[in-house]
Scaffold this motif. Structure first.
Motif, PDB file in Angstrom:
ATOM      1  N   ASP A 113       0.708   3.662   2.365  1.00 23.88           N
ATOM      2  CA  ASP A 113      -0.714   3.858   2.671  1.00 23.88           C
ATOM      3  C   ASP A 113      -1.330   4.864   1.717  1.00 23.88           C
ATOM      4  O   ASP A 113      -2.472   4.705   1.275  1.00 23.88           O
ATOM      5  N   LYS A 114      -0.563   5.885   1.415  1.00 23.76           N
ATOM      6  CA  LYS A 114      -1.055   6.921   0.501  1.00 23.76           C
ATOM      7  C   LYS A 114      -1.315   6.323  -0.886  1.00 23.76           C
ATOM      8  O   LYS A 114      -2.324   6.629  -1.528  1.00 23.76           O
ATOM      9  N   TYR A 115      -0.390   5.489  -1.315  1.00 21.05           N
ATOM     10  CA  TYR A 115      -0.531   4.842  -2.634  1.00 21.05           C
ATOM     11  C   TYR A 115      -1.746   3.910  -2.642  1.00 21.05           C
ATOM     12  O   TYR A 115      -2.553   3.934  -3.571  1.00 21.05           O
ATOM     13  N   GLU A 116      -1.891   3.129  -1.599  1.00 17.98           N
ATOM     14  CA  GLU A 116      -3.051   2.245  -1.486  1.00 17.98           C
ATOM     15  C   GLU A 116      -4.342   3.044  -1.525  1.00 17.98           C
ATOM     16  O   GLU A 116      -5.335   2.626  -2.129  1.00 17.98           O
ATOM     17  N   ASN A 117      -4.305   4.188  -0.888  1.00 20.68           N
ATOM     18  CA  ASN A 117      -5.514   5.007  -0.830  1.00 20.68           C
ATOM     19  C   ASN A 117      -5.917   5.511  -2.215  1.00 20.68           C
ATOM     20  O   ASN A 117      -7.105   5.591  -2.534  1.00 20.68           O
ATOM     21  N   ALA A 118      -4.916   5.808  -3.048  1.00 20.75           N
ATOM     22  CA  ALA A 118      -5.220   6.258  -4.414  1.00 20.75           C
ATOM     23  C   ALA A 118      -5.957   5.160  -5.191  1.00 20.75           C
ATOM     24  O   ALA A 118      -6.871   5.444  -5.978  1.00 20.75           O
ATOM     25  N   TYR A 137     -13.417  -2.323  -0.068  1.00 20.19           N
ATOM     26  CA  TYR A 137     -12.342  -1.661  -0.813  1.00 20.19           C
ATOM     27  C   TYR A 137     -10.961  -2.002  -0.301  1.00 20.19           C
ATOM     28  O   TYR A 137     -10.048  -2.254  -1.064  1.00 20.19           O
ATOM     29  N   LYS A 138     -10.815  -1.931   1.004  1.00 18.31           N
ATOM     30  CA  LYS A 138      -9.501  -2.188   1.589  1.00 18.31           C
ATOM     31  C   LYS A 138      -9.009  -3.570   1.176  1.00 18.31           C
ATOM     32  O   LYS A 138      -7.866  -3.741   0.748  1.00 18.31           O
ATOM     33  N   PHE A 139      -9.896  -4.512   1.282  1.00 19.20           N
ATOM     34  CA  PHE A 139      -9.579  -5.879   0.907  1.00 19.20           C
ATOM     35  C   PHE A 139      -9.246  -5.975  -0.580  1.00 19.20           C
ATOM     36  O   PHE A 139      -8.255  -6.586  -0.982  1.00 19.20           O
ATOM     37  N   ALA A 140     -10.071  -5.346  -1.401  1.00 20.62           N
ATOM     38  CA  ALA A 140      -9.866  -5.421  -2.852  1.00 20.62           C
ATOM     39  C   ALA A 140      -8.538  -4.790  -3.259  1.00 20.62           C
ATOM     40  O   ALA A 140      -7.808  -5.325  -4.104  1.00 20.62           O
ATOM     41  N   VAL A 141      -8.211  -3.658  -2.645  1.00 20.10           N
ATOM     42  CA  VAL A 141      -6.965  -2.978  -2.996  1.00 20.10           C
ATOM     43  C   VAL A 141      -5.755  -3.844  -2.634  1.00 20.10           C
ATOM     44  O   VAL A 141      -4.801  -3.967  -3.413  1.00 20.10           O
ATOM     45  N   LEU A 142      -5.802  -4.459  -1.460  1.00 15.71           N
ATOM     46  CA  LEU A 142      -4.689  -5.308  -1.058  1.00 15.71           C
ATOM     47  C   LEU A 142      -4.533  -6.491  -2.006  1.00 15.71           C
ATOM     48  O   LEU A 142      -3.424  -6.898  -2.349  1.00 15.71           O
TER      49      LEU A 142
ATOM     50  N   ASN B 149      -1.480 -15.235  -0.310  1.00 10.47           N
ATOM     51  CA  ASN B 149      -0.332 -15.095   0.586  1.00 10.47           C
ATOM     52  C   ASN B 149      -0.227 -13.702   1.204  1.00 10.47           C
ATOM     53  O   ASN B 149       0.322 -13.545   2.287  1.00 10.47           O
ATOM     54  N   TRP B 150      -0.743 -12.718   0.496  1.00  7.85           N
ATOM     55  CA  TRP B 150      -0.670 -11.353   1.018  1.00  7.85           C
ATOM     56  C   TRP B 150      -1.483 -11.192   2.298  1.00  7.85           C
ATOM     57  O   TRP B 150      -1.279 -10.225   3.050  1.00  7.85           O
ATOM     58  N   VAL B 151      -2.357 -12.139   2.543  1.00 13.04           N
ATOM     59  CA  VAL B 151      -3.183 -12.076   3.757  1.00 13.04           C
ATOM     60  C   VAL B 151      -2.313 -11.990   5.013  1.00 13.04           C
ATOM     61  O   VAL B 151      -2.651 -11.280   5.960  1.00 13.04           O
TER      62      VAL B 151
END
Lengths: 180, 180
Positions: A113-118, A137-142, B149-151
């Motif tokens: 989560d920390k890495y995703e947040n960066a 953002y959350k979607f884009a990062v994933l 797929n990550w969804v």
DNA sequence: CCTACCGATCGGTAGG
DNA sequence: CCTACCGATCGGTAGG
């Protein structure tokens, strides 16, 4: 560790026994316990070792670069280089972390989560600077992380692309998409 | 099958025993063998059942739509809808197919390649029609599939986004990227 | 759908 | 680093 990671890449954590690993090293299973405390230590050191490397990579990028486009480029490059330099370990990192027992599993998710947040912060910077669209953002990062991580599925060191070329193509795709 | 898929999503194929599945259904393990031939049948029917659904989805899209942008939009929508409608099965499909024994594993990889190829054709159409940039198709398809797929990793039915909204955001991202 | 059971294999330990 | 071994658990079967 490298032998074990390669076997776990092929057969998974549960599909690789201590006897399998020992045989690949011309040992008996019992002898492995003079070097490691147990099977889970292999998984723990693989997952947490890489998590730290990834985090260091993005921290460094955020320290050095200022422009959000540059930061994204360098963050992708750092991630892809670490993946390709540690292919087997990365595969285990991505696919087998679920087999960690608590509390390690929760700790691992926290680091993730920390890495995703960066990455999220980089995207927000980009919007503030007027460089990026307003997006989820959350979607884009994933989406970005998934496309980077998928590299371990198909990357071959002797294939046609270098890690740097892969990172460049990925960044182009992330920034500009397919449409002309 | 649904009970088994959900347990395998949480614990993996090897991490879910026939006794676990039986207990969740208030049965003895031996009784399961009156319904299925063995543990691998669960994996086989999950993986091949979904592979067929995904392929039907993209075949239909290619039959009905003509414009490459439309085709891509609808292919993503079909994929995301199937994923979200079969969340546990999709998770097993994506993560556990490696545990198939030969010749099923090879057969599964073949179906996967076929599906990837259908996406590749859409991208080539797009270039021929002058709608898409010239890109590395193989690379682009892998990136698109990975982000779709990550969804399954984060989608929650009661979350803020519907499958159709997810498909739209994904398509936007794939077509236009982040840059303003 | 159950009881009872099979051989195989697992992670790990004792003791040297 | 080995031999010898532990209890637990696995997928699956016989027979009812």
């Amino acid at each position: 560790m490298e032998v074990a990671q390669k076997m776990m890449r092929d057969s998974g954590f549960h599909g690789t026994s201590m006897r399998d690993i020992a045989a690949a090293m011309n040992m008996e299973a019992a002898s492995l316990y003079n070097h490691i405390s147990g099977k889970e230590e292999i998984l723990k050191s693989t997952c947490f070792g890489l998590a730290e490397k990834f985090q260091s990579g993005i921290d460094e990028v955020n320290d050095i670069y200022f422009n959000a486009v540059e930061k994204l480029q360098m963050a992708v490059k750092s991630h892809v280089q670490l993946l390709t330099e540690n292919l087997d370990a990365s595969f285990v990192f991505i696919h087998e972390w679920r087999n960690l027992n608590e509390p390690y599993r929760a700790e691992f998710v926290h680091l993730r989560d920390k890495y995703e947040n960066a990455f999220r912060v980089i995207l927000q910077n980009g919007e503030d600077e007027g460089l990026f669209k307003e997006v989820d953002y959350k979607f884009a990062v994933l989406t970005i992380l998934s496309s980077m991580n998928w590299v371990v599925e198909w990357y071959k060191p002797d294939g046609g692309m270098t890690p740097v070329q892969i990172a460049e193509k990925l960044t182009d795709f992330i920034l500009s998409g397919l449409k002309k």
